[in-house]
Structures are given as structure tokens and as C-alpha cells.
Design a protein around this motif. Structure first.
Motif, PDB file in Angstrom:
ATOM      1  N   MET A 121     -14.409  15.916  37.062  1.00 62.09           N
ATOM      2  CA  MET A 121     -13.918  14.559  36.979  1.00 62.09           C
ATOM      3  C   MET A 121     -15.062  13.575  36.700  1.00 62.09           C
ATOM      4  O   MET A 121     -14.969  12.765  35.813  1.00 62.09           O
ATOM      5  CB  MET A 121     -13.215  14.197  38.287  1.00 62.09           C
ATOM      6  N   LEU A 122     -16.124  13.661  37.475  1.00 59.62           N
ATOM      7  CA  LEU A 122     -17.271  12.778  37.269  1.00 59.62           C
ATOM      8  C   LEU A 122     -18.472  13.543  36.723  1.00 59.62           C
ATOM      9  O   LEU A 122     -19.619  13.202  37.007  1.00 59.62           O
ATOM     10  CB  LEU A 122     -17.641  12.098  38.583  1.00 59.62           C
ATOM     11  N   GLU A 123     -18.190  14.561  35.923  1.00 56.40           N
ATOM     12  CA  GLU A 123     -19.277  15.387  35.382  1.00 56.40           C
ATOM     13  C   GLU A 123     -20.210  14.563  34.497  1.00 56.40           C
ATOM     14  O   GLU A 123     -21.418  14.800  34.483  1.00 56.40           O
ATOM     15  CB  GLU A 123     -18.712  16.569  34.611  1.00 56.40           C
ATOM     16  N   TRP A 124     -19.660  13.605  33.749  1.00 53.49           N
ATOM     17  CA  TRP A 124     -20.495  12.788  32.871  1.00 53.49           C
ATOM     18  C   TRP A 124     -21.498  11.982  33.685  1.00 53.49           C
ATOM     19  O   TRP A 124     -22.639  11.792  33.263  1.00 53.49           O
ATOM     20  CB  TRP A 124     -19.634  11.868  32.012  1.00 53.49           C
ATOM     21  N   LEU A 125     -21.083  11.510  34.874  1.00 53.72           N
ATOM     22  CA  LEU A 125     -21.985  10.743  35.728  1.00 53.72           C
ATOM     23  C   LEU A 125     -23.096  11.640  36.291  1.00 53.72           C
ATOM     24  O   LEU A 125     -24.265  11.250  36.323  1.00 53.72           O
ATOM     25  CB  LEU A 125     -21.210  10.087  36.873  1.00 53.72           C
ATOM     26  N   VAL A 126     -22.728  12.843  36.690  1.00 50.97           N
ATOM     27  CA  VAL A 126     -23.713  13.792  37.207  1.00 50.97           C
ATOM     28  C   VAL A 126     -24.707  14.167  36.120  1.00 50.97           C
ATOM     29  O   VAL A 126     -25.916  14.227  36.359  1.00 50.97           O
ATOM     30  CB  VAL A 126     -23.010  15.046  37.777  1.00 50.97           C
ATOM     31  N   GLU A 127     -24.205  14.409  34.912  1.00 52.04           N
ATOM     32  CA  GLU A 127     -25.093  14.754  33.796  1.00 52.04           C
ATOM     33  C   GLU A 127     -26.022  13.590  33.451  1.00 52.04           C
ATOM     34  O   GLU A 127     -27.212  13.786  33.177  1.00 52.04           O
ATOM     35  CB  GLU A 127     -24.272  15.161  32.577  1.00 52.04           C
ATOM     36  N   TRP A 128     -25.489  12.374  33.454  1.00 49.73           N
ATOM     37  CA  TRP A 128     -26.310  11.199  33.168  1.00 49.73           C
ATOM     38  C   TRP A 128     -27.399  11.036  34.219  1.00 49.73           C
ATOM     39  O   TRP A 128     -28.553  10.799  33.902  1.00 49.73           O
ATOM     40  CB  TRP A 128     -25.435   9.951  33.115  1.00 49.73           C
ATOM     41  N   TYR A 129     -27.016  11.165  35.512  1.00 48.90           N
ATOM     42  CA  TYR A 129     -27.976  11.023  36.602  1.00 48.90           C
ATOM     43  C   TYR A 129     -29.050  12.099  36.515  1.00 48.90           C
ATOM     44  O   TYR A 129     -30.234  11.820  36.730  1.00 48.90           O
ATOM     45  CB  TYR A 129     -27.269  11.095  37.956  1.00 48.90           C
ATOM     46  N   ASP A 130     -28.667  13.330  36.200  1.00 48.88           N
ATOM     47  CA  ASP A 130     -29.648  14.400  36.047  1.00 48.88           C
ATOM     48  C   ASP A 130     -30.615  14.092  34.917  1.00 48.88           C
ATOM     49  O   ASP A 130     -31.828  14.350  35.027  1.00 48.88           O
ATOM     50  CB  ASP A 130     -28.949  15.735  35.781  1.00 48.88           C
ATOM     51  N   GLY A 131     -30.115  13.535  33.823  1.00 50.30           N
ATOM     52  CA  GLY A 131     -30.984  13.176  32.702  1.00 50.30           C
ATOM     53  C   GLY A 131     -31.968  12.083  33.073  1.00 50.30           C
ATOM     54  O   GLY A 131     -33.156  12.153  32.741  1.00 50.30           O
ATOM     55  N   VAL A 132     -31.491  11.062  33.772  1.00 49.64           N
ATOM     56  CA  VAL A 132     -32.376   9.972  34.202  1.00 49.64           C
ATOM     57  C   VAL A 132     -33.409  10.492  35.189  1.00 49.64           C
ATOM     58  O   VAL A 132     -34.588  10.152  35.112  1.00 49.64           O
ATOM     59  CB  VAL A 132     -31.547   8.815  34.817  1.00 49.64           C
ATOM     60  N   GLU A 133     -32.965  11.327  36.125  1.00 45.22           N
ATOM     61  CA  GLU A 133     -33.878  11.884  37.119  1.00 45.22           C
ATOM     62  C   GLU A 133     -34.961  12.734  36.447  1.00 45.22           C
ATOM     63  O   GLU A 133     -36.154  12.626  36.771  1.00 45.22           O
ATOM     64  CB  GLU A 133     -33.084  12.731  38.108  1.00 45.22           C
ATOM     65  N   LEU A 134     -34.566  13.566  35.496  1.00 46.18           N
ATOM     66  CA  LEU A 134     -35.531  14.399  34.781  1.00 46.18           C
ATOM     67  C   LEU A 134     -36.523  13.541  34.004  1.00 46.18           C
ATOM     68  O   LEU A 134     -37.728  13.805  34.012  1.00 46.18           O
ATOM     69  CB  LEU A 134     -34.794  15.354  33.836  1.00 46.18           C
ATOM     70  N   TRP A 135     -36.022  12.478  33.357  1.00 42.55           N
ATOM     71  CA  TRP A 135     -36.899  11.576  32.610  1.00 42.55           C
ATOM     72  C   TRP A 135     -37.895  10.889  33.549  1.00 42.55           C
ATOM     73  O   TRP A 135     -39.078  10.794  33.252  1.00 42.55           O
ATOM     74  CB  TRP A 135     -36.055  10.536  31.886  1.00 42.55           C
ATOM     75  N   LEU A 136     -37.417  10.440  34.701  1.00 47.70           N
ATOM     76  CA  LEU A 136     -38.279   9.742  35.649  1.00 47.70           C
ATOM     77  C   LEU A 136     -39.340  10.669  36.234  1.00 47.70           C
ATOM     78  O   LEU A 136     -40.503  10.292  36.387  1.00 47.70           O
ATOM     79  CB  LEU A 136     -37.433   9.135  36.773  1.00 47.70           C
ATOM     80  N   VAL A 137     -38.961  11.898  36.537  1.00 45.03           N
ATOM     81  CA  VAL A 137     -39.901  12.860  37.132  1.00 45.03           C
ATOM     82  C   VAL A 137     -41.005  13.223  36.144  1.00 45.03           C
ATOM     83  O   VAL A 137     -42.140  13.499  36.545  1.00 45.03           O
ATOM     84  CB  VAL A 137     -39.139  14.123  37.604  1.00 45.03           C
ATOM     85  N   GLN A 138     -40.724  13.200  34.869  1.00 45.39           N
ATOM     86  CA  GLN A 138     -41.713  13.584  33.873  1.00 45.39           C
ATOM     87  C   GLN A 138     -42.685  12.464  33.525  1.00 45.39           C
ATOM     88  O   GLN A 138     -43.655  12.694  32.808  1.00 45.39           O
ATOM     89  CB  GLN A 138     -41.013  14.073  32.602  1.00 45.39           C
ATOM     90  N   LEU A 139     -42.454  11.268  34.045  1.00 43.52           N
ATOM     91  CA  LEU A 139     -43.362  10.159  33.775  1.00 43.52           C
ATOM     92  C   LEU A 139     -44.617  10.262  34.634  1.00 43.52           C
ATOM     93  O   LEU A 139     -44.642  10.951  35.652  1.00 43.52           O
ATOM     94  CB  LEU A 139     -42.670   8.824  34.068  1.00 43.52           C
TER      95      LEU A 139
END
Length: 78
Positions: free
Chosen positions: A1-19
Motif C-alpha cells: 500500500m505504501l511501498e512507494w513511500l518506503v522506496e522513496w525513504y530508502d532512496g533518500v536514506e541511501l543518498w544521505l548515508v553516502q554523503l
């Protein structure tokens, strides 16, 4: 149901961790400081207004947001 939100959050988290760490701290503070300040302001105003409505003291100080001394009731002045 909210898979798009989980995927978006995972993408942002991955981007932030790599900075780089200083950039991570800067971005987190740029988001969290205004958010926490605004939330604290809303809570403070809400508690202040609730306290002003529930007080039994007739000459209590008005809430911080009111500068004119009005208490919100007609015919009364501070």
C-alpha cells in the motif's frame, strides 16, 4: 500500500548515508532545526492559550502572543 513511500525513504536514506559527514550534519540540521523550532512554538502557544483559558485568576497575564492585553472576553480589560 505504501511501498512507494518506503522506496522513496530508502532512496533518500541511501543518498544521505553516502554523503560526506559534514554535509550530512549540515543537511540534517537544516531540516531538523526549523522543524523542531516550529513544533516547539506551536506547543508553547497551545499550552499558553490553554492555560489562559483554564486559569481562575482574574488578573492573570495575557498569553505571550497578545500584546494589547485583551483576554478575548468582551468588556474586560487588563
Amino acid at each position: 500500500m505504501l511501498e512507494w513511500l518506503v522506496e522513496w525513504y530508502d532512496g533518500v536514506e541511501l543518498w544521505l548515508v553516502q554523503l560526506v559527514y559534514p554535509l550530512q550534519v549540515t543537511l540534517v540540521l537544516a531540516v531538523l532545526l526549523p522543524l523542531c523550532w516550529g513544533l516547539a512554538r506551536v506547543i508553547d502557544r497551545g499550552i499558553d492559550g490553554l492555560g489562559a483559558k483554564l486559569t481562575r485568576v482574574r488578573d492573570a497575564e495575557p498569553p505571550v502572543g497578545r500584546r494589547d492585553g485583551e483576554t478575548g472576553r468582551k468588556g474586560t480589560a487588563a
